[in-house]
Scaffold this motif. Structure first.
Motif, PDB file in Angstrom:
ATOM      1  N   LEU A   3       0.825  -1.199   0.000  1.00 38.96           N
ATOM      2  CA  LEU A   3       0.000   0.000   0.000  1.00 38.96           C
ATOM      3  C   LEU A   3       0.865   1.257   0.000  1.00 38.96           C
ATOM      4  O   LEU A   3       0.556   2.218  -0.691  1.00 38.96           O
ATOM      5  CB  LEU A   3      -0.926  -0.046   1.226  1.00 38.96           C
ATOM      6  CG  LEU A   3      -1.902   1.116   1.349  1.00 38.96           C
ATOM      7  CD1 LEU A   3      -2.886   1.090   0.204  1.00 38.96           C
ATOM      8  CD2 LEU A   3      -2.582   1.062   2.676  1.00 38.96           C
ATOM      9  N   MET A   4       1.951   1.238   0.761  1.00 38.90           N
ATOM     10  CA  MET A   4       2.848   2.386   0.827  1.00 38.90           C
ATOM     11  C   MET A   4       3.538   2.610  -0.531  1.00 38.90           C
ATOM     12  O   MET A   4       3.747   3.749  -0.936  1.00 38.90           O
ATOM     13  CB  MET A   4       3.908   2.186   1.914  1.00 38.90           C
ATOM     14  CG  MET A   4       3.321   2.215   3.318  1.00 38.90           C
ATOM     15  SD  MET A   4       2.507   3.762   3.677  1.00 38.90           S
ATOM     16  CE  MET A   4       3.875   4.777   4.014  1.00 38.90           C
ATOM     17  N   LYS A   5       3.874   1.500  -1.229  1.00 35.88           N
ATOM     18  CA  LYS A   5       4.510   1.640  -2.536  1.00 35.88           C
ATOM     19  C   LYS A   5       3.553   2.301  -3.523  1.00 35.88           C
ATOM     20  O   LYS A   5       3.944   3.163  -4.316  1.00 35.88           O
ATOM     21  CB  LYS A   5       4.939   0.274  -3.065  1.00 35.88           C
ATOM     22  CG  LYS A   5       6.155  -0.277  -2.399  1.00 35.88           C
ATOM     23  CD  LYS A   5       6.547  -1.577  -3.064  1.00 35.88           C
ATOM     24  CE  LYS A   5       7.774  -2.151  -2.377  1.00 35.88           C
ATOM     25  NZ  LYS A   5       8.179  -3.405  -2.980  1.00 35.88           N
ATOM     26  N   ARG A   6       2.298   1.916  -3.439  1.00 35.97           N
ATOM     27  CA  ARG A   6       1.304   2.512  -4.341  1.00 35.97           C
ATOM     28  C   ARG A   6       1.088   3.989  -4.021  1.00 35.97           C
ATOM     29  O   ARG A   6       0.949   4.824  -4.924  1.00 35.97           O
ATOM     30  CB  ARG A   6      -0.022   1.766  -4.243  1.00 35.97           C
ATOM     31  CG  ARG A   6       0.024   0.434  -4.907  1.00 35.97           C
ATOM     32  CD  ARG A   6      -1.326  -0.207  -4.906  1.00 35.97           C
ATOM     33  NE  ARG A   6      -1.208  -1.540  -5.477  1.00 35.97           N
ATOM     34  CZ  ARG A   6      -2.181  -2.395  -5.519  1.00 35.97           C
ATOM     35  NH1 ARG A   6      -3.369  -2.073  -5.032  1.00 35.97           N
ATOM     36  NH2 ARG A   6      -2.001  -3.583  -6.046  1.00 35.97           N
ATOM     37  N   ALA A   7       1.080   4.345  -2.746  1.00 36.79           N
ATOM     38  CA  ALA A   7       0.914   5.746  -2.340  1.00 36.79           C
ATOM     39  C   ALA A   7       2.102   6.566  -2.818  1.00 36.79           C
ATOM     40  O   ALA A   7       1.949   7.685  -3.318  1.00 36.79           O
ATOM     41  CB  ALA A   7       0.748   5.847  -0.831  1.00 36.79           C
ATOM     42  N   CYS A   8       3.331   6.006  -2.635  1.00 37.75           N
ATOM     43  CA  CYS A   8       4.526   6.724  -3.108  1.00 37.75           C
ATOM     44  C   CYS A   8       4.502   6.859  -4.627  1.00 37.75           C
ATOM     45  O   CYS A   8       4.864   7.909  -5.168  1.00 37.75           O
ATOM     46  CB  CYS A   8       5.789   5.981  -2.651  1.00 37.75           C
ATOM     47  SG  CYS A   8       6.129   6.195  -0.888  1.00 37.75           S
ATOM     48  N   ALA A   9       4.109   5.809  -5.332  1.00 38.36           N
ATOM     49  CA  ALA A   9       4.041   5.871  -6.791  1.00 38.36           C
ATOM     50  C   ALA A   9       3.036   6.925  -7.222  1.00 38.36           C
ATOM     51  O   ALA A   9       3.267   7.686  -8.171  1.00 38.36           O
ATOM     52  CB  ALA A   9       3.680   4.499  -7.352  1.00 38.36           C
ATOM     53  N   PHE A  10       1.906   6.996  -6.532  1.00 40.25           N
ATOM     54  CA  PHE A  10       0.892   8.009  -6.838  1.00 40.25           C
ATOM     55  C   PHE A  10       1.454   9.404  -6.627  1.00 40.25           C
ATOM     56  O   PHE A  10       1.272  10.305  -7.456  1.00 40.25           O
ATOM     57  CB  PHE A  10      -0.351   7.779  -5.970  1.00 40.25           C
ATOM     58  CG  PHE A  10      -1.392   8.844  -6.141  1.00 40.25           C
ATOM     59  CD1 PHE A  10      -2.158   8.914  -7.298  1.00 40.25           C
ATOM     60  CD2 PHE A  10      -1.603   9.810  -5.153  1.00 40.25           C
ATOM     61  CE1 PHE A  10      -3.102   9.901  -7.463  1.00 40.25           C
ATOM     62  CE2 PHE A  10      -2.545  10.803  -5.315  1.00 40.25           C
ATOM     63  CZ  PHE A  10      -3.303  10.854  -6.470  1.00 40.25           C
ATOM     64  N   LYS A  39       3.603  14.501  -8.733  1.00 42.20           N
ATOM     65  CA  LYS A  39       4.719  15.446  -8.788  1.00 42.20           C
ATOM     66  C   LYS A  39       5.168  15.639 -10.236  1.00 42.20           C
ATOM     67  O   LYS A  39       5.402  16.768 -10.682  1.00 42.20           O
ATOM     68  CB  LYS A  39       5.879  14.929  -7.932  1.00 42.20           C
ATOM     69  CG  LYS A  39       7.100  15.815  -7.972  1.00 42.20           C
ATOM     70  CD  LYS A  39       8.251  15.207  -7.190  1.00 42.20           C
ATOM     71  CE  LYS A  39       9.515  16.013  -7.447  1.00 42.20           C
ATOM     72  NZ  LYS A  39      10.702  15.332  -7.008  1.00 42.20           N
ATOM     73  N   ALA A  40       5.301  14.541 -10.968  1.00 42.39           N
ATOM     74  CA  ALA A  40       5.711  14.633 -12.366  1.00 42.39           C
ATOM     75  C   ALA A  40       4.682  15.413 -13.186  1.00 42.39           C
ATOM     76  O   ALA A  40       5.049  16.243 -14.026  1.00 42.39           O
ATOM     77  CB  ALA A  40       5.912  13.229 -12.941  1.00 42.39           C
TER      78      ALA A  40
END
Length: 153
Positions: A1-8, A13-14
């Motif tokens: 879940l944290m990986k998905r939040a960071c990816a989001f 940001k991009a």
């Protein structure tokens, strides 16, 4: 879940960095456009002032024109014209005074003349009439109405 939040968050940001980059590249063009708009407004203001001055000179000039004998002429012109109304031509007596066109009607009761103002000629365009089968026709186009007249000669 944290990986998905960071990816989001990285994708957001991009996305916003890309939008910011586009905005920064458009900033000089927006400043140029703003400068052109400002110049246009200045030109319009100057042009309006020049037109107002010319109009005032024209009005002042037409009121005090001297004729060949040195008398002040008021530039009145009057005579008979045919006016086209609803595909019928009606003859009438017209007068131009103080930059306005008047129709003159005779009052049969007390033999006086009635002046009916038709159009302010300073606000109108006068041009040769189109789509008429008669000679010596002209058209007066004003913001309120259009008139078609025929002169005798």
């Amino acid at each position: 879940l944290m990986k998905r939040a960071c990816a989001f968050l990285y994708s957001e940001k991009a996305y916003f960095n890309q939008g910011n980059g586009i905005h920064q590249t458009l900033e000089p063009q927006l400043e140029n456009i703003s400068g052109y708009v400002s110049l246009g407004q200045d030109y319009i203001t100057l042009h309006d002032a020049i037109l107002k001055q010319k109009k005032d000179e024209l009005i002042a000039g037409t009121k005090n024109i001297r004729d060949s004998k040195g008398k002040i002429s008021t530039n009145e012109v009057s005579g008979y014209l045919f006016q086209k109304k609803a595909n019928k031509w009606k003859r009438g007596y017209y007068s131009v005074e103080d930059n306005s066109l008047f129709r003159i009607k005779a009052n049969s009761k007390d033999s006086t003349r009635i002046q009916i103002s038709l159009v302010n000629l300073l606000l109108a365009t006068i041009r040769p009439a189109r789509d008429t089968e008669r000679r010596f026709c002209f058209e007066i186009v004003s913001p309120a109405d259009n008139f078609i007249f025929q002169a005798d000669n």
